[in-house]
Design a protein around this motif. Structure first.
Motif, short mmCIF file in Angstrom:
data_model
loop_
_atom_site.label_atom_id
_atom_site.label_comp_id
_atom_site.label_asym_id
_atom_site.label_seq_id
_atom_site.Cartn_x
_atom_site.Cartn_y
_atom_site.Cartn_z
N SER A 1 64.73 42.53 35.96
CA SER A 1 64.62 41.41 35.02
C SER A 1 63.31 40.65 35.19
CB SER A 1 65.79 40.44 35.22
OG SER A 1 65.78 39.89 36.54
N ALA A 2 62.59 40.88 36.30
CA ALA A 2 61.37 40.12 36.57
C ALA A 2 60.12 40.83 36.10
CB ALA A 2 61.25 39.84 38.06
N ILE A 3 60.17 42.15 35.94
CA ILE A 3 58.92 42.90 35.78
C ILE A 3 58.63 43.33 34.34
CG2 ILE A 3 58.97 43.69 38.15
CD1 ILE A 3 60.00 46.36 37.20
N GLY A 4 59.48 42.97 33.40
CA GLY A 4 59.19 43.22 32.00
C GLY A 4 58.92 44.67 31.70
N ASP A 5 57.77 44.95 31.07
CA ASP A 5 57.41 46.33 30.69
C ASP A 5 56.78 47.10 31.84
OD1 ASP A 5 58.37 45.90 28.13
OD2 ASP A 5 56.43 45.19 27.39
N GLY A 6 56.60 46.47 32.99
CA GLY A 6 56.12 47.20 34.15
C GLY A 6 54.62 47.19 34.31
N PHE A 7 54.02 48.36 34.38
CA PHE A 7 52.63 48.53 34.78
C PHE A 7 51.70 48.62 33.57
CE2 PHE A 7 55.38 50.14 38.06
CZ PHE A 7 54.81 49.69 39.23
N ASP A 8 50.45 48.28 33.79
CA ASP A 8 49.43 48.38 32.75
C ASP A 8 49.00 49.84 32.64
OD1 ASP A 8 47.15 48.33 31.15
OD2 ASP A 8 46.45 46.42 31.97
N GLU A 9 49.39 50.50 31.57
CA GLU A 9 49.15 51.93 31.42
C GLU A 9 47.70 52.27 31.16
OE1 GLU A 9 51.90 53.84 28.77
OE2 GLU A 9 53.63 52.71 29.54
N ARG A 10 46.87 51.27 30.90
CA ARG A 10 45.44 51.53 30.72
C ARG A 10 44.75 51.76 32.05
NH1 ARG A 10 44.05 46.06 27.83
NH2 ARG A 10 45.54 45.43 29.47
N MET A 11 45.42 51.44 33.15
CA MET A 11 44.81 51.54 34.48
C MET A 11 45.32 52.79 35.19
SD MET A 11 45.00 47.55 35.72
CE MET A 11 43.81 47.80 37.04
N ARG A 12 44.40 53.66 35.57
CA ARG A 12 44.75 54.84 36.37
C ARG A 12 44.63 54.54 37.86
NH1 ARG A 12 46.04 60.18 34.04
NH2 ARG A 12 46.06 59.79 31.80
N VAL A 13 43.85 53.53 38.20
CA VAL A 13 43.67 53.10 39.58
C VAL A 13 43.78 51.57 39.60
CG1 VAL A 13 42.10 53.03 41.55
CG2 VAL A 13 42.12 55.03 40.07
N GLY A 14 44.38 51.03 40.63
CA GLY A 14 44.50 49.59 40.76
C GLY A 14 45.66 48.99 40.00
N GLU A 15 46.48 49.84 39.38
CA GLU A 15 47.61 49.31 38.62
C GLU A 15 48.62 48.63 39.54
OE1 GLU A 15 49.27 52.93 40.32
OE2 GLU A 15 47.32 52.49 39.41
N ASP A 16 48.68 49.06 40.81
CA ASP A 16 49.60 48.43 41.74
C ASP A 16 49.15 47.01 42.10
OD1 ASP A 16 47.38 49.42 43.01
OD2 ASP A 16 48.48 50.59 44.50
N VAL A 17 47.84 46.83 42.28
CA VAL A 17 47.30 45.50 42.57
C VAL A 17 47.56 44.57 41.39
CG1 VAL A 17 45.26 44.19 43.25
CG2 VAL A 17 45.51 46.58 43.98
N ASP A 18 47.25 45.04 40.19
CA ASP A 18 47.46 44.25 38.98
C ASP A 18 48.93 43.88 38.81
OD1 ASP A 18 46.83 43.40 36.08
OD2 ASP A 18 48.30 45.02 35.79
N PHE A 19 49.82 44.81 39.09
CA PHE A 19 51.26 44.59 38.96
C PHE A 19 51.72 43.44 39.85
CE2 PHE A 19 55.61 45.63 40.40
CZ PHE A 19 56.27 45.70 39.19
N GLY A 20 51.31 43.47 41.12
CA GLY A 20 51.72 42.41 42.03
C GLY A 20 51.10 41.08 41.70
N TRP A 21 49.82 41.08 41.32
CA TRP A 21 49.14 39.81 41.01
C TRP A 21 49.71 39.16 39.76
CZ3 TRP A 21 43.27 41.14 42.08
CH2 TRP A 21 43.11 41.24 43.47
N ARG A 22 50.13 39.95 38.77
CA ARG A 22 50.74 39.36 37.59
C ARG A 22 52.07 38.71 37.94
NH1 ARG A 22 52.31 42.90 33.91
NH2 ARG A 22 51.63 44.84 34.91
N ALA A 23 52.82 39.33 38.84
CA ALA A 23 54.09 38.73 39.27
C ALA A 23 53.85 37.40 39.97
CB ALA A 23 54.84 39.70 40.18
N VAL A 24 52.87 37.37 40.86
CA VAL A 24 52.55 36.14 41.59
C VAL A 24 52.08 35.05 40.62
CG1 VAL A 24 50.99 35.11 43.28
CG2 VAL A 24 52.04 37.34 43.74
#
Length: 487
Positions: free
Chosen positions: A248-271
């Motif tokens: 319920s917190a993560i919405g649509d999930g990961f930014d599919e435009r990113m092949r690298v660094g998507e994990d960093v972006d994912f966590g920072w958006r949550a914060v």
């Protein structure tokens, strides 16, 4: 991503003070936290709530204090004492492209009866993936074209019907208690993500010298200290090699435009939305690190190429170094290597120590101010060394061609961190590699990553990911050093 719940921490929730949090002023205050050091004064009732280093929630006041300790990273959830959420159902989502043997190994480590979705990201041999999935009774989703790990995870996320999802890469092996322990963190209604420590999986292939270096210093291994993950902290990002999230917190999930660094972006958006992201090293997941030299070097460079996309999305969080003005000035003075360098650095240090001690207003403030200022100096020099050998190494090489002072600074920076790291890890028994090859691998790691950052910056026509930030630190002390190995 949605906004976090406003619900309070539940009764029985327990937090434990961080190992770096200090009791000062005869226990009347706590000093520590991240990414900035905080001084938290405790009223008599609050001091009574802390039993040693542990606080348990039993009413609104203790819940409010626990929230404050968590927000300032002065304390972390005592995961061993937490209960799992009332509905702890979790679906495992596994993105994969070929690698059937690794997938088979992972699926064998997932508890029987678990809901598992394998997303085949356009494998060249899809039949081998389908065979492995069928053997383990999992569900498979076959994508018609390769979309990358972010897109594959999202394809699986759209099919999840449980409150929680565990994203696990195919080259991971799970311990039986990893995911169940991480789920305990979600008894905190503001926790969106929890991740374990990523350790190295020992295989016949991992015994190369590069494999042994990765066992001791992998980009994915963020250490043994629990953390509230946030930009600029000592753990500022987490990997999606193994990650449990509240659906319920993560919405649509990961930014599919990113092949690298998507994990960093994912966590920072949550914060950024107000959620907590927890790093929990009490449990681990074993990762099959790259052990062939060419594959390893390319992967390190690929990590660096995520710098510019992250700078576009999170311009306030990507600086390769974060320094308050005083430590930046002190570092510049020392790097100048002039006769006046040490006196000027000493004057800056003394003035800073005095200023900090006056703001602390506690017993033994002078000694504590000197200690904090000293930590700030060490932090600044470590970040300067990382700039010289990692993010700015092309500039360093050019400078070495024309300046003896640059050559001296580069030599010290290149050797000092290797000596300190190797000595520390060797004493702990965590290194199975001689110091020469360890040092060579350490520097090659930095060169490859830095090359990726520069390539990313050139392609994006921006130097944002290369510029340090001079940030005025909040009272009473200095920013702490981020531990960011692979990003």
């Amino acid at each position: 991503m949605s906004a976090p719940s406003s619900a309070a921490l539940p009764p029985g929730f327990a937090v434990v003070l961080d190992r770096q949090t200090r009791r000062v002023d005869n226990g009347r205050a706590l000093l520590g936290g991240a990414p900035t050091t905080h001084l938290l004064r405790l009223k008599p009732r609050a001091r009574q709530m802390l039993r040693g280093c542990i606080l348990r929630v039993h009413d609104a006041a203790s819940a409010a204090l626990a929230e404050r300790l968590l927000d300032l990273a002065l304390a972390h959830p005592l995961v061993a004492d937490l209960s799992p959420p009332s509905d702890a159902r979790c679906t495992y989502v596994i993105p994969v492209r070929d690698r059937p043997d690794q997938l088979n190994r992972l699926l064998g480590s997932i508890p029987a009866g678990s809901e598992v979705i394998v997303v085949d990201d356009a494998s060249e041999d899809p039949a081998s993936i389908e065979k492995v999935v069928a053997q383990h009774g999992a569900r498979i989703v076959c994508l018609p074209r390769n979309v990358g790990p972010a897109g594959a995870r999202n394809a699986g996320l759209r099919l999840v019907r449980t409150p929680f999802v565990a994203f696990v890469d195919s080259d991971i092996v799970l311990h039986e208690d990893t995911v169940p322990t991480l789920l305990r963190h979600f008894s905190d209604p503001r926790t969106a993500v929890a991740v374990p420590r990523i350790t190295g999986l020992r295989t016949a292939q991992s015994q190369t010298w590069i494999g042994r270096f990765e066992q001791s210093r992998s980009s994915l291994d963020l250490g043994a200290r629990p953390a509230s993950v946030r930009p600029g902290s000592y753990v500022s990002w987490v990997s999606t090699a193994c990650l449990v999230a509240r659906v319920s917190a993560i919405g649509d999930g990961f930014d599919e435009r990113m092949r690298v660094g998507e994990d960093v972006d994912f966590g920072w958006r949550a914060v950024a939305r107000g959620w907590r992201v927890r790093f929990e090293p009490a449990v681990a997941a074993a990762h099959e690190h790259r052990s062939r030299f060419g594959d390893w070097l390319v992967r390190k460079a690929e990590y660096g190429t995520g710098a510019h996309p992250l700078a576009e999305r999170h311009p306030q969080s990507v600086a390769p170094a974060i320094l308050p003005p005083w430590s930046a000035a002190l570092t510049v003075a020392l790097l100048a290597q002039r006769r006046w360098s040490l006196p000027v650095a000493a004057l800056i240090f003394t003035g800073t120590a005095v200023r900090i001690s006056r703001k602390l207003d506690v017993e033994n403030a002078a000694a504590l101010g000197a200690r904090l200022a000293g930590g700030g100096v060490v932090n600044a020099l470590q970040q300067a060394g990382a700039l010289i050998t990692r993010h700015w190494w092309p500039v360093t090489v050019a400078g070495c061609l024309v300046s003896r002072r640059v050559r001296r600074a580069a030599a010290v920076a290149a050797v000092a961190d290797v000596v300190l790291e190797y000595g520390t890890e060797y004493a702990r028994g965590g290194i199975d590699l001689d110091p020469v090859r360890y040092g060579v691998a350490r520097r090659l790691d930095d060169l490859a990553y830095g090359a990726g950052v520069w390539f990313s910056a050139a392609r994006g026509r921006s130097v944002a990911a290369l510029l340090p930030e001079i940030r005025r630190a909040g009272a009473p002390a200095h920013p702490v050093k981020p531990v960011v190995r692979g990003r």
